[in-house]
Write an enzyme that holds these catalytic residues in place. Structure first.
Site, short mmCIF file in Angstrom:
data_model
loop_
_atom_site.label_atom_id
_atom_site.label_comp_id
_atom_site.label_asym_id
_atom_site.label_seq_id
_atom_site.Cartn_x
_atom_site.Cartn_y
_atom_site.Cartn_z
N CYS A 78 0.86 -1.24 0.16
CA CYS A 78 0.02 -0.07 -0.19
C CYS A 78 0.98 1.43 -0.01
O CYS A 78 0.49 2.21 -0.51
CB CYS A 78 -1.05 0.03 1.39
N ASP A 136 30.12 22.94 18.17
CA ASP A 136 30.58 24.37 17.94
C ASP A 136 30.50 24.86 19.73
O ASP A 136 30.20 24.37 20.47
CB ASP A 136 29.24 25.14 16.99
N ASP A 182 24.92 25.82 16.06
CA ASP A 182 23.74 26.65 15.74
C ASP A 182 23.89 27.72 15.12
O ASP A 182 22.98 28.57 14.67
CB ASP A 182 22.94 26.80 17.28
#
Length: 760
Positions: A54, A461, A650
């Site tokens: 499916c 970082d 970030d």
């Protein structure tokens, strides 16, 4: 009778389906892509999916629709993530393609989708109840035939018991089995093989042969009927699907909780001071709303009146209540614990942080890891082999005993189902992703969970990742005879007039308020000068660099950033300024090292600052003055040496290295580019979530391996038994249901994220 068990209405034809959601609902449930504003994305709940085949069928039907750019379907959650271009086609077109393929769908955030899911669950429950009741009765009629000696039961009583069993099996075949027949007919009509084809064929053959034996007791099948096997098999299979359905909802509960979190209405304040109840969708940027204690914030906004505490655990992972007062920002879907707040609307609908989080989770929920994709593509060839094996087994046994040959063929059809193999990976991945989401860790790429198990190096970082977005100061030296508290108060009064991060750090040291600064003059690159008035007496002060404050050359130096203070008599004090290490940074590094991981630090900052922070965090390997190109080259060198690297960052310059790393993690306050490149987004300042992610990745890998081993072992053991005629159809049905259910149950062990550190 409870509402949940009210008699079901007749199901609609799968080719008709429910009415399509209107344009407003699609607009509310979809969102524009950040990188391509002319395209939109939506997550669909697909009705009618029961197997791996499916998944591919739904995906192909969507991709063939006009305007659809991409479609990802997950059979474990029965959801599809669709990206389309409205200018080239709309939902009506691809919903029509789905209906022609035999499926229906609705947006998961829409009410129609929720109602459709509830109706499907209620109908499945009724089918299960009918199958269970009839199975018990048929088994009662079958017991005499099993326990009686030959000749103990007269032929007319045997016929009566068989006709009673036929009567009770009929509703099972016509009602309880309808989903299997429906799916099998749909697959055959489209000339494809799905997992329901052998199931439906087995039921039809067993029931047909039993009916023939009932009608003609002297025929070739007169001495054998399988009504008890048919009803028992259907009951077991529906039991497995029912439990599997409930477990799926539990493992994807975090996503569903997010989607249901926003209220439908809000209290909007009118210019005349009156309050009106409006739909949240009617709010506009700049409106003023009132949020009472116990309510959920419907929008992103800013507090304009009132004070209270809010709970943002589901969105940020922050478990403690946070105080919010005038000027503070609020995020949609957070919970107001106390205090009535007046809020200015800043973002609504798809512009809120909440909408972005839901979109990330919805996208992750439909992804299929590579192993799952491979299992899906092997499903159809496997089913073809199943049909050949069944026909071959029946031909082998036919000359010996036609009745036994039919029994063997039915058992082979039933027992050889690749459902467990297809569910092995996605069930575990979805359960793990849901558990991490409840902790505030959003897994955007499910394949990253498998990779986490092989990570041996974690690279951090520095700024904004290991450190907070503020600096701290401490008084390092003072002029002999000066009072430290008075020095800090004087420096704080002057520093309060500057917005420089170092000045704000110095201002935070003041514990007493001696006075206010006047005639302040700030010189860029040097410092700030002004008079601080204390008890009517003016104290000329300077705060800044060593040269600006005439610091003595013989003063002991430190490697930290320094801020000096001077008065009319000359140099007065020195403050050392450092970045604030996240509270859980050192603890996280120790936990990662205890897991046997190598921890490194890459930063673009100066060597002294990087070395000091690495020492405070407990990181032995640190590199400073790293440009984005240097960071990328460093990670590539690690990978070339055979290491699997997880990168945590970030900043804007982390984008290239996040894209290159084997697993990339962006902290919650990361810029959009970093988040777009990251496999995982950590909401809030919880650095320990990196440890939880990697540990849960290892657990997920173990569960997936267990599931695959179980699914393979089940087929290796049961298929030969079925072919040899040692496995009756009812036992084959039990084994098939147990294999799929066992995989899903095993995956639910991942529904909780352990907070304990994994031993090394």
């Amino acid at each position: 009778m409870p509402a949940a068990l009210s008699p079901p209405s007749l199901p609609a034809s799968p080719l008709q389906g429910p009415a399509s959601p209107d344009t407003g609902e699609w607009q509310a449930c979809s969102r524009a892509l950040d990188q391509s504003p002319h395209q939109r994305e939506v997550t669909l709940a697909v009705e009618g999916m029961h197997c791996a085949a499916c998944t591919l069928i739904v995906e192909q039907a969507l991709l063939q629709s006009p305007g659809v750019v991409s479609a990802e379907v997950n059979g474990a959650t029965a959801t599809a993530h669709v990206v389309w271009t409205p200018a080239q086609g709309g939902p009506d077109g691809w919903l029509a393609h789905l209906r022609r393929a035999g499926y229906t769908a609705a947006p998961v955030q829409g009410l129609s989708g929720a109602e459709q899911a509830r109706d499907a669950q209620r109908l499945l429950l009724w089918r299960w109840l009918v199958a269970g009741f009839c199975m018990m009765q048929v088994m009662m009629y079958a017991v005499p035939a099993y326990v009686a000696a030959p000749g103990d039961i007269t032929p007319d009583m045997v016929a009566l018991l068989r006709w009673a069993s036929w009567t009770l099996t009929l509703p099972v075949v016509l009602f309880a089995c309808w989903p299997f027949f429906q799916a099998a007919l749909r697959d055959l009509r489209h000339r494809r093989l799905g997992m329901d084809v052998p199931v439906a064929l087995g039921i039809v053959v067993a029931f047909g042969a039993s009916a023939a034996a009932t009608l003609d007791p002297t025929g070739p099948w007169g001495h054998e009927v399988w009504y008890d096997s048919v009803t028992m098999f259907v009951f077991f299979l529906l039991s497995g699907r029912l439990l599997e359905q409930r477990l799926r909802h539990r493992t994807s509960g975090a996503l569903q909780a997010l989607m249901r979190r926003l209220p439908a209405k809000a209290e909007r304040l009118l210019p005349n001071g009156a309050v009106e109840q409006v739909l949240v969708s009617a709010l506009a940027v700049g409106d003023q709303i009132r949020v009472r204690p116990g309510d959920v914030f419907p929008v992103d906004g800013t507090v304009t009146q009132g004070t209270g505490h809010v709970h943002e655990a589901l969105l940020t992972g922050e478990s403690r209540p946070l105080r919010r007062t005038v000027g503070d920002a609020l995020v949609a879907a957070s919970h107001n614990l106390d205090g009535t707040l007046q809020v200015r609307v800043d973002q609504t609908g798809n512009g809120t942080r909440y909408a972005a989080i839901v979109a990330l989770m919805a996208q992750a929920a439909v992804q299929r890891p590579p192993l799952a994709r491979l299992a899906d593509r092997l499903a159809s060839p496997f089913l073809a082999l199943v049909l050949l094996a069944s026909a071959g087994a029946a031909a082998w046994w036919w000359s010996t005993d036609p009745a036994h040959a039919v029994s063997v063929a039915v058992a082979v059809l039933i027992v050889t189902c690749p459902c467990a193999l297809s569910l092995a990976t996605p069930a575990a991945s979805v359960a793990a992703a849901g558990a991490l989401a409840r902790r505030g860790v959003l897994v955007r790429q499910l394949a990253a969970l498998e990779t986490c198990a092989n990570v041996d190096t974690v690279v951090f970082d520095k700024t904004g990742t290991l450190t907070e977005d503020r600096m701290c100061a401490h008084l390092a030296a003072v002029r002999p005879g000066a009072n430290a508290a008075d020095v800090q108060a004087l420096a704080g009064a002057l520093a309060a007039c500057s917005q420089h991060p170092a000045a704000r750090a110095v201002a935070s040291l003041a514990t007493t308020d001696l006075g206010q600064a006047e005639a302040v003059l700030e010189t860029a690159g040097q410092g700030i000068a002004g008079d601080v008035v204390v008890a009517g007496q003016r104290h000329p002060l300077r705060l800044g660099s060593a040269a600006f404050c005439d610091a003595p050359p013989h003063l002991p130096t430190a490697h930290a950033l320094q801020v000096h203070l001077a008065d009319e008599a000359g140099w007065l004090a020195r403050f050392d300024i450092e970045e604030v290490l996240r509270p859980d940074a050192a603890r996280t590094v120790v936990a990662l090292q205890a897991m046997g991981l190598r921890v490194q630090l890459l930063s673009g900052d100066q060597p002294n600052a990087v070395r000091r922070l690495a020492e405070r965090a407990g990181i032995a390997e640190a590199w400073a003055q790293q440009s984005p190109e240097n960071k990328l080259a460093h990670v590539q060198a690690l990978q070339a040496a055979g290491h699997r690297v997880a990168m945590v960052g970030d900043g804007l310059n982390d984008g290239p290295v996040l894209a290159c790393a084997d697993v990339s993690v962006a902290m919650g306050d990361a810029v959009p580019l970093a988040q777009a490149q990251a496999d995982v987004v950590v909401l809030g300042p919880q650095l320990d979530a990196v440890r939880a992610l990697l540990q849960h990745g290892r657990q997920t890998h173990r569960v997936v391996a267990q599931n695959l081993f179980w699914a393979a072992a089940y087929n290796l053991v049961c298929v030969p038994l079925a072919v040899a005629g040692a496995l009756p159809p009812w036992l084959a049905g039990l084994g098939m249901a147990a294999s799929s259910l066992g995989v899903v149950v095993n995956a639910t062990r991942l529904a909780q994220v352990s907070t304990a550190k994994e031993p090394g």
